[in-house]
Write a protein that holds these residues in place. Structure first.
Motif, PDB file in Angstrom:
ATOM      1  N   VAL A  57       0.826  -1.204   0.000  1.00  8.99           N
ATOM      2  CA  VAL A  57       0.000   0.000   0.000  1.00  8.99           C
ATOM      3  C   VAL A  57       0.867   1.265   0.000  1.00  8.99           C
ATOM      4  CG1 VAL A  57      -1.640   1.365   1.359  1.00  8.99           C
ATOM      5  CG2 VAL A  57      -2.020  -1.086   1.031  1.00  8.99           C
ATOM      6  N   ALA A  58       1.970   1.255   0.762  1.00 10.58           N
ATOM      7  CA  ALA A  58       2.842   2.436   0.831  1.00 10.58           C
ATOM      8  C   ALA A  58       3.435   2.759  -0.537  1.00 10.58           C
ATOM      9  CB  ALA A  58       3.951   2.203   1.856  1.00 10.58           C
ATOM     10  N   GLU A  59       3.883   1.712  -1.255  1.00  8.62           N
ATOM     11  CA  GLU A  59       4.438   1.930  -2.601  1.00  8.62           C
ATOM     12  C   GLU A  59       3.370   2.441  -3.557  1.00  8.62           C
ATOM     13  OE1 GLU A  59       4.852  -0.691  -0.764  1.00  8.62           O
ATOM     14  OE2 GLU A  59       6.996  -1.113  -0.567  1.00  8.62           O
ATOM     15  N   GLU A  60       2.154   1.924  -3.413  1.00 11.83           N
ATOM     16  CA  GLU A  60       1.046   2.410  -4.245  1.00 11.83           C
ATOM     17  C   GLU A  60       0.821   3.904  -4.027  1.00 11.83           C
ATOM     18  OE1 GLU A  60      -2.570   0.340  -3.584  1.00 11.83           O
ATOM     19  OE2 GLU A  60      -1.769  -1.585  -4.224  1.00 11.83           O
ATOM     20  N   LEU A  61       0.813   4.315  -2.760  1.00 12.10           N
ATOM     21  CA  LEU A  61       0.557   5.721  -2.450  1.00 12.10           C
ATOM     22  C   LEU A  61       1.683   6.617  -2.967  1.00 12.10           C
ATOM     23  CD1 LEU A  61      -0.897   5.411   1.164  1.00 12.10           C
ATOM     24  CD2 LEU A  61      -2.135   5.888  -0.947  1.00 12.10           C
ATOM     25  N   GLU A  62       2.921   6.117  -2.899  1.00 12.27           N
ATOM     26  CA  GLU A  62       4.047   6.893  -3.433  1.00 12.27           C
ATOM     27  C   GLU A  62       3.899   7.066  -4.947  1.00 12.27           C
ATOM     28  OE1 GLU A  62       8.958   6.718  -3.653  1.00 12.27           O
ATOM     29  OE2 GLU A  62       7.831   5.227  -2.497  1.00 12.27           O
ATOM     30  N   HIS A  63       3.528   5.981  -5.616  1.00 10.81           N
ATOM     31  CA  HIS A  63       3.286   6.049  -7.058  1.00 10.81           C
ATOM     32  C   HIS A  63       2.129   7.003  -7.355  1.00 10.81           C
ATOM     33  CE1 HIS A  63       3.038   4.817 -11.205  1.00 10.81           C
ATOM     34  NE2 HIS A  63       1.802   4.361 -11.052  1.00 10.81           N
ATOM     35  N   TYR A  64       1.100   6.944  -6.526  1.00 10.09           N
ATOM     36  CA  TYR A  64      -0.057   7.827  -6.695  1.00 10.09           C
ATOM     37  C   TYR A  64       0.359   9.297  -6.576  1.00 10.09           C
ATOM     38  CZ  TYR A  64      -4.113  10.530  -5.165  1.00 10.09           C
ATOM     39  OH  TYR A  64      -5.062  11.506  -5.010  1.00 10.09           O
ATOM     40  N   GLN A  65       1.186   9.611  -5.601  1.00  6.88           N
ATOM     41  CA  GLN A  65       1.617  11.000  -5.410  1.00  6.88           C
ATOM     42  C   GLN A  65       2.383  11.507  -6.627  1.00  6.88           C
ATOM     43  OE1 GLN A  65       0.606  12.940  -3.173  1.00  6.88           O
ATOM     44  NE2 GLN A  65      -0.232  11.545  -1.631  1.00  6.88           N
ATOM     45  N   ASN A  66       3.208  10.642  -7.230  1.00  6.90           N
ATOM     46  CA  ASN A  66       3.934  11.047  -8.432  1.00  6.90           C
ATOM     47  C   ASN A  66       2.966  11.336  -9.577  1.00  6.90           C
ATOM     48  OD1 ASN A  66       6.397  10.708  -7.123  1.00  6.90           O
ATOM     49  ND2 ASN A  66       6.631   8.592  -7.782  1.00  6.90           N
ATOM     50  N   CYS A  67       1.955  10.473  -9.736  1.00 10.75           N
ATOM     51  CA  CYS A  67       0.959  10.684 -10.794  1.00 10.75           C
ATOM     52  C   CYS A  67       0.146  11.937 -10.523  1.00 10.75           C
ATOM     53  CB  CYS A  67       0.036   9.465 -10.896  1.00 10.75           C
ATOM     54  SG  CYS A  67       0.823   8.006 -11.573  1.00 10.75           S
ATOM     55  N   ARG A  68      -0.175  12.151  -9.254  1.00  8.58           N
ATOM     56  CA  ARG A  68      -0.968  13.335  -8.902  1.00  8.58           C
ATOM     57  C   ARG A  68      -0.194  14.617  -9.199  1.00  8.58           C
ATOM     58  NH1 ARG A  68      -5.702  14.177  -5.822  1.00  8.58           N
ATOM     59  NH2 ARG A  68      -6.397  16.204  -6.540  1.00  8.58           N
ATOM     60  N   ALA A  69       1.111  14.598  -8.907  1.00  7.86           N
ATOM     61  CA  ALA A  69       1.942  15.769  -9.196  1.00  7.86           C
ATOM     62  C   ALA A  69       1.999  16.027 -10.702  1.00  7.86           C
ATOM     63  CB  ALA A  69       3.347  15.558  -8.638  1.00  7.86           C
ATOM     64  N   LEU A  70       2.118  14.941 -11.492  1.00  9.82           N
ATOM     65  CA  LEU A  70       2.134  15.092 -12.947  1.00  9.82           C
ATOM     66  C   LEU A  70       0.803  15.634 -13.452  1.00  9.82           C
ATOM     67  CD1 LEU A  70       3.572  14.668 -15.642  1.00  9.82           C
ATOM     68  CD2 LEU A  70       2.794  12.283 -15.607  1.00  9.82           C
ATOM     69  N   LEU A  71      -0.288  15.152 -12.869  1.00  9.30           N
ATOM     70  CA  LEU A  71      -1.610  15.641 -13.261  1.00  9.30           C
ATOM     71  C   LEU A  71      -1.757  17.128 -12.946  1.00  9.30           C
ATOM     72  CD1 LEU A  71      -4.500  15.205 -14.266  1.00  9.30           C
ATOM     73  CD2 LEU A  71      -5.102  14.390 -11.967  1.00  9.30           C
ATOM     74  N   GLU A  72      -1.288  17.547 -11.781  1.00 11.58           N
ATOM     75  CA  GLU A  72      -1.359  18.967 -11.417  1.00 11.58           C
ATOM     76  C   GLU A  72      -0.562  19.825 -12.399  1.00 11.58           C
ATOM     77  OE1 GLU A  72      -3.033  20.574  -9.120  1.00 11.58           O
ATOM     78  OE2 GLU A  72      -3.999  18.783  -8.314  1.00 11.58           O
ATOM     79  N   GLN A  73       0.597  19.310 -12.828  1.00 14.38           N
ATOM     80  CA  GLN A  73       1.396  20.053 -13.802  1.00 14.38           C
ATOM     81  C   GLN A  73       0.645  20.180 -15.132  1.00 14.38           C
ATOM     82  OE1 GLN A  73       5.235  18.210 -14.177  1.00 14.38           O
ATOM     83  NE2 GLN A  73       5.701  18.386 -12.009  1.00 14.38           N
TER      84      GLN A  73
END
Length: 417
Positions: free
Chosen positions: A312-328
């Motif tokens: 779950v922790a790795e999933e959330l880290e991956h999610y944060q990277n995708c979320r940052a890309l989406l915000e950009q």
């Protein structure tokens, strides 16, 4: 035939039927493409599946606090025959399948349940991890899922409950999802996992890897219904873990697709709506796993340990990277829209300025030709200048308010408001 029809057998009829008392749950993360179509084709005649669905629902409502978690619909997909690509008489076995879907997000889990395995458990788990299981007449599981309007996302997990002891070396093989390793498995991580009992009660031992949860209980219970009750104890939370993986995986795929295609640089209502919907979906993707919503400490501890193993922790880290890309991408798209609006407004202001300059030019021509400059000309020129300034002020205020609204909306979506 009795299993096909879903008739519940009594414990006395089960004794001696199989030598291997082991139940296997294949759990596939997915999202639903047409929920109404799935509901319309539900097969409720399988009594085992109906019982398991009800037990999972009851555990969910008893253990979890929050309406978000209770909005799950479970649909009976009926009896299925699962096969592995091995030329042996025991290469296929009948079971049943059901679908759990969170209707607000369409994140889902397809579960295939096989009780009293006569397919060797290690072999089944091995082919399951290799995505080699087939259903019916040799249809790959994920292709069969598409026919059920379920699109696979993420990595499947297995829940295995054994009612007899398993040698320690086989425990390692189950966790590694390997039936015939090329050599002795001596990796420190797998050995550590095989020695770390994560069960919270003394009625069983439990071990987990990132692909498999193995539970071993010394009590051989030949009643399939009682064993489904035990499986439901784990499934109500595994259901949420699987759904979160499906939701994050789907958001990630959509974000990377938009980024790869460069579609976020397009302008217009369509792409803005797409980005906004994706941003809202991303905000909801991480709401499934919230350990604080579990009412009881033992359940909370057990769920946390399983979540750690399942990554779950790795999933959330991956999610944060995708979320940052989406915000950009949203910021770039917003900048492109603002540039177009700014250019259009600049052209409009230039046009209006030229229109307002006509009286002044006319007055200058008359002044040069006649040597006079009337009060009317002065008033017209001053009025034109004031109108231009007023239009520019309105444009500036409107742009600032629009930017402030967009920033507030993005912050609210990010927080899941």
């Amino acid at each position: 035939a009795n299993w096909e029809k879903g008739k519940i057998q009594s414990p006395s009829k089960m004794i001696g039927l199989y030598e291997n008392y082991m139940d296997f749950y294949a759990l596939y993360p997915c999202t639903i493409t047409d929920l109404e179509a799935v509901k319309a084709t539900e097969k409720k005649e399988n009594a085992y599946c109906e019982h398991l669905k009800e037990r999972i629902r009851a555990n969910n409502e008893e253990e979890l606090d929050g309406q978000f978690f209770h909005g799950i619909t479970r649909i009976n997909l009926g009896a299925v025959t699962v096969s592995i690509p091995v030329e042996q008489p025991s290469c296929s076995q009948e079971g049943f399948a059901f679908l759990s879907v969170h209707e607000q997000t369409n994140a889902a889990m397809v579960a295939i349940v096989i009780q009293d395995l006569h397919i060797p458990g290690l072999l089944l788990n091995n082919y399951f991890a290799g995505d080699c299981l087939t259903v019916g007449n040799g249809v790959p599981v994920k292709e069969w899922m598409e026919k059920q309007n379920a699109q696979a996302y993420g990595t499947p997990k297995s829940l295995i409950i054994s009612y007899e002891e398993i040698p320690k070396e086989e425990v390692i093989q189950y966790l590694a999802c390997e039936a015939s390793p090329i050599g002795t498995i001596n990796g420190t991580v797998l050995h550590q996992w095989s020695q770390e009992n994560i069960a919270q009660y003394d009625m069983a031992t439990a071990y987990a890897s990132d692909r498999c949860l193995l539970e071993i209980t010394p009590k051989v219970d030949r009643d399939r219904i009682a064993r489904l009750d035990q499986g439901a104890v784990e499934l109500f939370f595994l259901e949420l873990l699987i759904m979160q993986e499906a939701a994050i995986s789907r958001v990630s795929d959509r974000v990377y697709e938009l980024f790869r295609d460069g579609a976020f640089r397009e302008t217009g209502k369509r792409i803005q709506t797409k980005l906004y919907d994706l941003n809202l979906e991303a905000a909801n993707a991480v709401l499934f796993v919230n350990y604080k919503k579990l009412r009881y400490p033992v359940t909370r501890l057990s769920a946390r340990r399983i979540g750690e193993r399942f990554g779950v922790a790795e999933e959330l880290e991956h999610y944060q990277n995708c979320r940052a890309l989406l915000e950009q991408m949203i910021a770039i798209n917003t900048a492109e829209e603002e540039k177009i609006d700014s250019d259009l407004m600049s052209l409009l202001l230039l046009f209006l300025t030229m229109v307002q300059m006509i009286p002044l030019m006319a007055s200058l021509v008359r002044y040069l030709m006649k040597g006079t400059f009337s009060d009317t000309d002065l008033l017209a020129t001053a009025s034109g200048a004031m109108i231009c300034l007023a239009l520019y002020g309105i444009y500036w205020l409107t742009s600032r308010r629009a930017l402030r609204r967009q920033r507030i909306l993005r912050e609210q979506d990010y927080k899941g408001v």
